[in-house]
Scaffold this motif. Structure first.
Motif, PDB file in Angstrom:
ATOM      1  N   ASP A   3       0.847  -1.181   0.000  1.00 49.17           N
ATOM      2  CA  ASP A   3       0.000   0.000   0.000  1.00 49.17           C
ATOM      3  C   ASP A   3       0.885   1.235   0.000  1.00 49.17           C
ATOM      4  OD1 ASP A   3      -2.707  -1.186   0.271  1.00 49.17           O
ATOM      5  OD2 ASP A   3      -1.919  -1.900   2.188  1.00 49.17           O
ATOM      6  N   GLN A   4       0.290   2.360  -0.331  1.00 48.01           N
ATOM      7  CA  GLN A   4       1.015   3.625  -0.282  1.00 48.01           C
ATOM      8  C   GLN A   4       0.586   4.384   0.967  1.00 48.01           C
ATOM      9  OE1 GLN A   4       0.478   6.721  -3.415  1.00 48.01           O
ATOM     10  NE2 GLN A   4       2.674   6.421  -3.752  1.00 48.01           N
ATOM     11  N   LEU A   5       1.576   4.878   1.712  1.00 46.07           N
ATOM     12  CA  LEU A   5       1.304   5.622   2.932  1.00 46.07           C
ATOM     13  C   LEU A   5       2.121   6.902   2.946  1.00 46.07           C
ATOM     14  CD1 LEU A   5       1.383   3.144   5.989  1.00 46.07           C
ATOM     15  CD2 LEU A   5      -0.598   4.374   5.085  1.00 46.07           C
ATOM     16  N   PRO A   6       1.587   7.978   3.541  1.00 50.63           N
ATOM     17  CA  PRO A   6       2.434   9.123   3.840  1.00 50.63           C
ATOM     18  C   PRO A   6       3.548   8.667   4.776  1.00 50.63           C
ATOM     19  CG  PRO A   6       0.110   9.664   4.153  1.00 50.63           C
ATOM     20  CD  PRO A   6       0.182   8.182   3.974  1.00 50.63           C
ATOM     21  N   GLU A  44      -8.485   5.814  10.211  1.00 50.48           N
ATOM     22  CA  GLU A  44      -7.791   5.801   8.924  1.00 50.48           C
ATOM     23  C   GLU A  44      -6.753   6.919   8.811  1.00 50.48           C
ATOM     24  OE1 GLU A  44      -8.122   3.419   6.685  1.00 50.48           O
ATOM     25  OE2 GLU A  44      -9.510   2.426   8.072  1.00 50.48           O
ATOM     26  N   ARG A  45      -6.541   7.653   9.871  1.00 49.68           N
ATOM     27  CA  ARG A  45      -5.530   8.726   9.854  1.00 49.68           C
ATOM     28  C   ARG A  45      -4.157   8.121  10.158  1.00 49.68           C
ATOM     29  NH1 ARG A  45      -9.152  13.121  13.291  1.00 49.68           N
ATOM     30  NH2 ARG A  45     -10.682  13.513  11.629  1.00 49.68           N
ATOM     31  N   VAL A  46      -3.653   7.379   9.208  1.00 47.74           N
ATOM     32  CA  VAL A  46      -2.429   6.615   9.430  1.00 47.74           C
ATOM     33  C   VAL A  46      -1.325   7.079   8.487  1.00 47.74           C
ATOM     34  CG1 VAL A  46      -3.617   4.588  10.323  1.00 47.74           C
ATOM     35  CG2 VAL A  46      -3.203   4.784   7.870  1.00 47.74           C
ATOM     36  N   PHE A  47      -0.106   6.937   8.968  1.00 47.35           N
ATOM     37  CA  PHE A  47       1.082   7.214   8.169  1.00 47.35           C
ATOM     38  C   PHE A  47       2.186   6.274   8.633  1.00 47.35           C
ATOM     39  CE2 PHE A  47       1.092   9.866  11.894  1.00 47.35           C
ATOM     40  CZ  PHE A  47       2.417  10.047  12.283  1.00 47.35           C
ATOM     41  N   ARG A  93       1.250   1.223  15.546  1.00 46.10           N
ATOM     42  CA  ARG A  93       0.465   0.007  15.384  1.00 46.10           C
ATOM     43  C   ARG A  93       1.375  -1.118  14.901  1.00 46.10           C
ATOM     44  NH1 ARG A  93      -5.173   2.130  12.690  1.00 46.10           N
ATOM     45  NH2 ARG A  93      -4.287   0.973  10.947  1.00 46.10           N
ATOM     46  N   GLU A  94       1.074  -1.749  13.779  1.00 44.92           N
ATOM     47  CA  GLU A  94       1.864  -2.874  13.315  1.00 44.92           C
ATOM     48  C   GLU A  94       3.158  -2.419  12.634  1.00 44.92           C
ATOM     49  OE1 GLU A  94      -1.120  -1.926  12.469  1.00 44.92           O
ATOM     50  OE2 GLU A  94      -1.561  -2.202  10.338  1.00 44.92           O
ATOM     51  N   ARG A  95       4.078  -3.378  12.464  1.00 43.51           N
ATOM     52  CA  ARG A  95       5.317  -3.096  11.747  1.00 43.51           C
ATOM     53  C   ARG A  95       5.067  -3.015  10.246  1.00 43.51           C
ATOM     54  NH1 ARG A  95       9.713  -7.356  12.561  1.00 43.51           N
ATOM     55  NH2 ARG A  95       7.966  -8.706  12.059  1.00 43.51           N
ATOM     56  N   LEU A  96       5.943  -2.324   9.554  1.00 44.87           N
ATOM     57  CA  LEU A  96       5.870  -2.253   8.092  1.00 44.87           C
ATOM     58  C   LEU A  96       7.252  -2.479   7.490  1.00 44.87           C
ATOM     59  CD1 LEU A  96       7.270   0.625   7.037  1.00 44.87           C
ATOM     60  CD2 LEU A  96       5.156   1.595   7.908  1.00 44.87           C
ATOM     61  N   MET A  97       7.240  -2.897   6.241  1.00 45.19           N
ATOM     62  CA  MET A  97       8.447  -2.983   5.427  1.00 45.19           C
ATOM     63  C   MET A  97       8.342  -1.922   4.337  1.00 45.19           C
ATOM     64  SD  MET A  97      11.367  -4.239   4.440  1.00 45.19           S
ATOM     65  CE  MET A  97      11.574  -5.847   5.258  1.00 45.19           C
ATOM     66  N   LEU A  98       9.301  -1.000   4.321  1.00 50.41           N
ATOM     67  CA  LEU A  98       9.321   0.048   3.303  1.00 50.41           C
ATOM     68  C   LEU A  98       9.955  -0.511   2.037  1.00 50.41           C
ATOM     69  CD1 LEU A  98       8.963   3.031   2.431  1.00 50.41           C
ATOM     70  CD2 LEU A  98      11.235   3.460   3.407  1.00 50.41           C
ATOM     71  N   GLU A  99       9.159  -0.600   0.971  1.00 47.89           N
ATOM     72  CA  GLU A  99       9.658  -1.131  -0.291  1.00 47.89           C
ATOM     73  C   GLU A  99      10.224  -0.041  -1.188  1.00 47.89           C
ATOM     74  OE1 GLU A  99       6.329  -3.227  -1.886  1.00 47.89           O
ATOM     75  OE2 GLU A  99       6.440  -4.845  -0.392  1.00 47.89           O
ATOM     76  N   GLU A 100       9.663   1.154  -1.077  1.00 54.44           N
ATOM     77  CA  GLU A 100      10.140   2.267  -1.914  1.00 54.44           C
ATOM     78  C   GLU A 100       9.731   3.582  -1.277  1.00 54.44           C
ATOM     79  OE1 GLU A 100       9.517   4.116  -6.435  1.00 54.44           O
ATOM     80  OE2 GLU A 100       8.520   2.244  -5.843  1.00 54.44           O
ATOM     81  N   GLN A 109       6.050   9.964   0.405  1.00 53.56           N
ATOM     82  CA  GLN A 109       5.156   8.815   0.327  1.00 53.56           C
ATOM     83  C   GLN A 109       6.014   7.552   0.304  1.00 53.56           C
ATOM     84  OE1 GLN A 109       1.720   8.763  -0.062  1.00 53.56           O
ATOM     85  NE2 GLN A 109       1.277  10.927  -0.379  1.00 53.56           N
ATOM     86  N   GLY A 110       5.446   6.478   0.791  1.00 53.84           N
ATOM     87  CA  GLY A 110       6.163   5.220   0.766  1.00 53.84           C
ATOM     88  C   GLY A 110       5.279   4.088   0.288  1.00 53.84           C
ATOM     89  N   VAL A 111       5.865   3.170  -0.457  1.00 57.38           N
ATOM     90  CA  VAL A 111       5.190   1.920  -0.803  1.00 57.38           C
ATOM     91  C   VAL A 111       5.588   0.920   0.276  1.00 57.38           C
ATOM     92  CG1 VAL A 111       4.913   0.091  -2.500  1.00 57.38           C
ATOM     93  CG2 VAL A 111       5.276   2.460  -3.253  1.00 57.38           C
ATOM     94  N   VAL A 112       4.603   0.447   1.049  1.00 59.96           N
ATOM     95  CA  VAL A 112       4.907  -0.363   2.222  1.00 59.96           C
ATOM     96  C   VAL A 112       4.063  -1.633   2.236  1.00 59.96           C
ATOM     97  CG1 VAL A 112       5.411   1.747   3.530  1.00 59.96           C
ATOM     98  CG2 VAL A 112       3.162   0.680   3.742  1.00 59.96           C
TER      99      VAL A 112
END
Length: 221
Positions: A3-6, A44-47, A93-100, A109-112
């Protein structure tokens, strides 16, 4: 699934469950906060955030090198000052992996991809040793500078692992290794080893508590 996140890179490692207060003053991150506040559903106010390996949080050359594993943050409080800056609080909240990482029009913005936590039963001896080691560390710190902690440790293994990771004062790279550990067992074993090393450092250099030696300072943004 990605997904894309700020994205809001920080000069600290954030763990799930942590409450993160920030003073937001740079234009691109003020726009990020305004973007989040425009979302109707507060859930939904997530980044996303990742720790900065090299570089700075502000300026054109900020966040030149970042770690790839970070956390999803949910904006929970936001106060606007007269000068247009914000004081906000976000909960990890949960962990993420930043792909780009992408520059974005107004803010990064990040693809995570969200990293699920493995559901594995933690051995009792791992839990007991982690609790005992932290208790010894807390006693040592109390003798040096007063008790820096309050409350009791959680019983749930996952919450315990995240709590000990967040409470243990460690350099950036070691905190990142705790965030990247695969599951509560590995994380508790690692934090136990790191706490044991801290206890050794306190005993060797009692006049310089480990919490004050080569620690990563908190920087807002």
């Amino acid at each position: 699934m990605s997904d894309q996140l700020p994205m809001f890179p920080l000069s600290t490692v954030v763990f799930p469950g942590m409450s993160v207060p920030l003073h937001v003053f740079e234009d691109r991150y003020r726009m990020l906060v305004n973007h989040l506040l425009a979302v109707d559903d507060p859930a939904e106010r997530v980044f996303g955030t990742v720790a900065i390996r090299e570089g700075y949080e502000v300026g054109e050359h900020g966040a030149q090198s970042v770690y790839r594993v970070g956390c999803v943050l949910q904006l929970t409080e936001a106060g606007r000052r007269d000068d247009g800056t914000f004081d906000i609080v976000a909960v990890a909240r949960e962990r993420l992996m930043l792909e780009e990482m992408q520059r974005g029009v107004d803010f990064p913005q990040g693809v995570v991809a969200v990293l699920p936590e493995p559901e594995i039963e933690v051995p009792v001896e791992v839990l007991d040793r982690a609790r005992a080691t932290f208790t010894a560390f807390r006693v040592a710190m109390t003798e040096l500078q007063g008790d820096p902690y309050s409350g009791t440790l959680p019983r749930d293994p996952d919450y315990l692992a995240w709590t000990l990771s967040a409470l243990t004062p460690l350099p950036m790279a070691e905190r990142q290794s705790l965030l990247e550990a695969e599951g509560a067992t590995e994380r508790l074993q690692l934090v136990t080893r790191l706490l044991t090393e801290e206890l050794r450092a306190i005993n060797v250099i009692p006049s310089l508590p480990a919490t004050q030696v080569a620690r990563t300072a908190w920087s807002p943004n």
